[in-house]
Write a protein that holds these residues in place. Structure first.
Motif, PDB file in Angstrom:
ATOM      1  N   SER A   1       1.095   4.084  -3.007  1.00  0.00           N
ATOM      2  CA  SER A   1       0.708   5.459  -2.652  1.00  0.00           C
ATOM      3  C   SER A   1       1.779   6.464  -3.047  1.00  0.00           C
ATOM      4  CB  SER A   1       0.433   5.546  -1.149  1.00  0.00           C
ATOM      5  OG  SER A   1      -0.594   4.678  -0.760  1.00  0.00           O
TER       6      SER A   1
ATOM      7  N   ARG B   1       0.823  -1.211   0.000  1.00  0.00           N
ATOM      8  CA  ARG B   1       0.000   0.000   0.000  1.00  0.00           C
ATOM      9  C   ARG B   1       0.856   1.260   0.000  1.00  0.00           C
ATOM     10  NH1 ARG B   1      -4.510  -1.618   4.599  1.00  0.00           N
ATOM     11  NH2 ARG B   1      -5.940  -2.771   3.217  1.00  0.00           N
TER      12      ARG B   1
ATOM     13  N   ASP C   1      -5.942  -1.914  -3.208  1.00  0.00           N
ATOM     14  CA  ASP C   1      -5.778  -3.237  -2.609  1.00  0.00           C
ATOM     15  C   ASP C   1      -5.842  -4.336  -3.657  1.00  0.00           C
ATOM     16  OD1 ASP C   1      -5.537  -2.027  -0.202  1.00  0.00           O
ATOM     17  OD2 ASP C   1      -7.119  -3.154   0.799  1.00  0.00           O
TER      18      ASP C   1
END
Length: 586
Positions: free
Chosen positions: A441, A437, A488
């Motif tokens: 990002s 994640r 995800d």
């Protein structure tokens, strides 16, 4: 009467010159005689410019009081009280006067009902989770802002429609994705877009403050609504009491007959249970908090729409222009440094990484990890350098503008190459360690910074009037794309492909993903599939959320796990290491 000639001052018995003009014959500047009080205040200047002594002041024709005090002796005692009564606060700063709006009129009936509907829907719908209910609760808040703005005489501008459409699209992310982190970013970006739609700003200061300006209007909005309610309550009971009475009767009828029909037919009871939110007494504090939150959001939106602060009117100071050599030389040196670094990167790209790794002694993964974070910092610092350079740029002649565009244009172009190099490093990093994640990002943030630099380059060619709103719109668009691509699911898909290629997978990390990752993790072979999906299945299948609080990702995961449940008994998850490999095969 005096026998002395006119114009000669009279002399009293004590041989003192009495140069005080007669109290009833003071001639003004226009030639007419004006009345004058027959007293001289203490501390008042004499006609000759000197200040009269306090003891020599005499009030002609006024006898002293029995206690020895003069009739005007109470002036000093009352002067302090009168000065406090006449005190006026200092004027506000110039920027406040320029940006402060006029006080809006009383809130309209339509806006008031929309505010109340927002609080009620927030209390009833948002307690079970986030999904389509966010958009349903935000709809009456948008109507309250529209009604309040229309009552104040404000029209709808094209950019306001753009911000409103962007905010509505961002509110769809909770209805599509189950992951909490893109949902949080989408909600924050939706609030910022809605606030910009209400303010209608176009400068850097107005755009930055306008993103959060509606939050500061919550308390003024509450006071505004309270004053409006008090004005409407005075003598208007005959107008609002029939509406309240009618609504109460309708609610009682629906409750009584609805309960009877639900008891008579099970299908109708199931339909009614799915449509009507379930409210219990134990959840009262939570529902009350949600009601207040929804009410505050709608109040801030309505008050901002009725009278927004005009931050565009605040004039910001610009730095003192520097000389051409003083301004351009540091930037030219920085451009040269960028060019040398990019040349080395091109040599590495065409010459291969093996030679570089052999010379530096780093491994493939270490080389990838070492480079990305430094290049991301370089991109951020470059934006700061560009902002400061524009503040102190020379702007006296046309040649100055050409110099600024040339130097900063080269810097922006070189920075774009650095952005591409950073993304390439992240690709190497992901191939070595897998996607997470955090990595997706920061890669998305680096990509957005590249878009901002491209917009700055375009502003240097076409003008910068549109640049603040374009940068803000690109940020909202980046958050929207980030939520729509399902991070995800992206993480799960990349790790599944890496497992198929290398046989390595981090099951401990994948178990913490949201329901959005279930379709991708469903492609894993057993026992890795059940080990990755077991904890996610507990969250998805364990709760019974209503339709308005269930996202599309959660509904899709529930369908997959219902058709192919995760094996909880025979899966040897305890005999798999962190990389998903069997301990017996090692």
């Amino acid at each position: 009467m005096s026998d002395q000639p006119s114009g000669v001052p009279a002399v009293n018995g004590a041989n003192e010159v009495d140069d005080t003009p007669p109290k009833d014959a003071v001639r003004g500047e226009d030639g007419h005689e004006e009345a004058r009080r027959g007293e001289v205040r203490r501390g008042e200047a004499a006609p000759g410019g000197a200040e009269q002594p306090e003891k020599s002041v005499r009030t002609t024709g006024e006898p002293a009081a029995p206690d020895g005090r003069r009739p005007g002796a109470t002036h000093g005692a009352t002067h302090g009280a009168s000065s406090w009564a006449a005190y006026e606060p200092p004027p506000p700063p110039a920027w406040v006067t320029a940006a402060r709006p006029e006080e809006p009129g009383p809130i309209g009936t339509a806006a008031l009902w929309a505010v109340l509907a927002t609080g009620v829907l927030a209390a009833l719908l948002l307690g079970d989770g986030l999904g389509l209910n966010v958009l349903l609760a935000a709809a009456p808040a948008a109507l309250a802002a529209y009604f309040a703005g229309r009552a104040a005489g404000r029209g709808v501008r094209p950019w306001s429609l753009v911000w409103a459409a962007g905010g509505a699209a961002l509110l769809l992310v909770p209805a599509l994705r189950d992951a909490g982190w893109p949902t949080f970013l989408a909600l924050a970006a939706a609030l910022a877009s809605g606030s910009l739609a209400l303010h209608g700003t176009r400068t850097w200061r107005g755009t930055l403050i306008g993103c959060v300006g509606a939050v500061g209007e919550v308390l003024p909005g509450a006071l505004w609504v309270w004053r409006g309610l008090r004005e409407r309550a005075d003598g208007s009971r005959d107008r609002w009491w029939p509406a309240v009475r009618t609504a109460g009767v309708a609610a009682v009828l629906l409750a009584v007959f609805g309960a009877l029909f639900a008891g008579a037919d099970a299908a109708f009871a199931d339909l009614l249970a799915g449509l009507v939110p379930e409210v219990s007494v134990s959840d009262g504090p939570a529902h009350t908090l949600l009601f207040v939150l929804g009410l505050a959001t709608a109040l801030g939106a309505a008050r901002t729409a009725a009278a927004p602060w005009r931050w565009d009117r605040v004039e910001g100071g610009r730095g003192r222009p520097r000389g051409r050599v003083e301004w351009a030389l540091p930037l030219i040196v920085l451009n040269a440094l960028f060019a040398v670094f990019i040349a080395i990167q091109l040599a590495v790209l065409f010459g291969g990484y093996d030679k570089v790794l052999e010379e530096t002694g780093l491994t493939y993964s270490e080389y990838a990890r070492q480079g990305f974070w430094q290049l991301l910092t370089v991109t951020l610092l470059t934006l700061v350098v560009i902002a400061l350079a524009l503040r102190w740029a020379p702007r006296g002649a046309a040649r100055d503008r050409t110099l600024v565009r040339a130097v900063l244009g080269v810097l922006c172009a070189l920075t774009l190459v650095v952005v591409l190099s950073a993304l390439r490093r992240m690709e190497l990093y992901v191939d070595a360690y897998g996607l997470t994640r955090l990595r997706v990002s920061v890669a998305g943030a680096e990509l957005w910074l590249g878009v901002v630099i491209a917009l700055i380059m375009a502003a240097g060619v076409f003008g910068a009037r549109w640049l603040p709103r374009a940068v803000a719109a690109s940020a909202a668009g980046a958050v929207l794309c980030f939520g729509l691509v399902s991070p995800d699911a992206l993480v799960a898909e990349q790790n599944v492909r890496r497992f198929e290629r290398t046989g390595q997978i981090d099951l401990a990390y994948l178990k913490g993903l949201s329901a959005d990752a279930v379709p991708a993790l469903d492609a894993l072979p057993e026992p890795q599939r059940s080990c990755a999906l077991r904890d996610i299945a507990d969250d998805v299948l364990g709760g019974d959320k209503p339709w308005y609080a269930t996202s599309y990702g959660e509904a899709r995961a529930r369908a997959v796990l219902t058709e192919r449940p995760a094996d909880r008994i025979t899966s040897p998850c305890g005999r798999l290491d962190r990389e998903g490999r069997s301990l017996e095969s090692r």
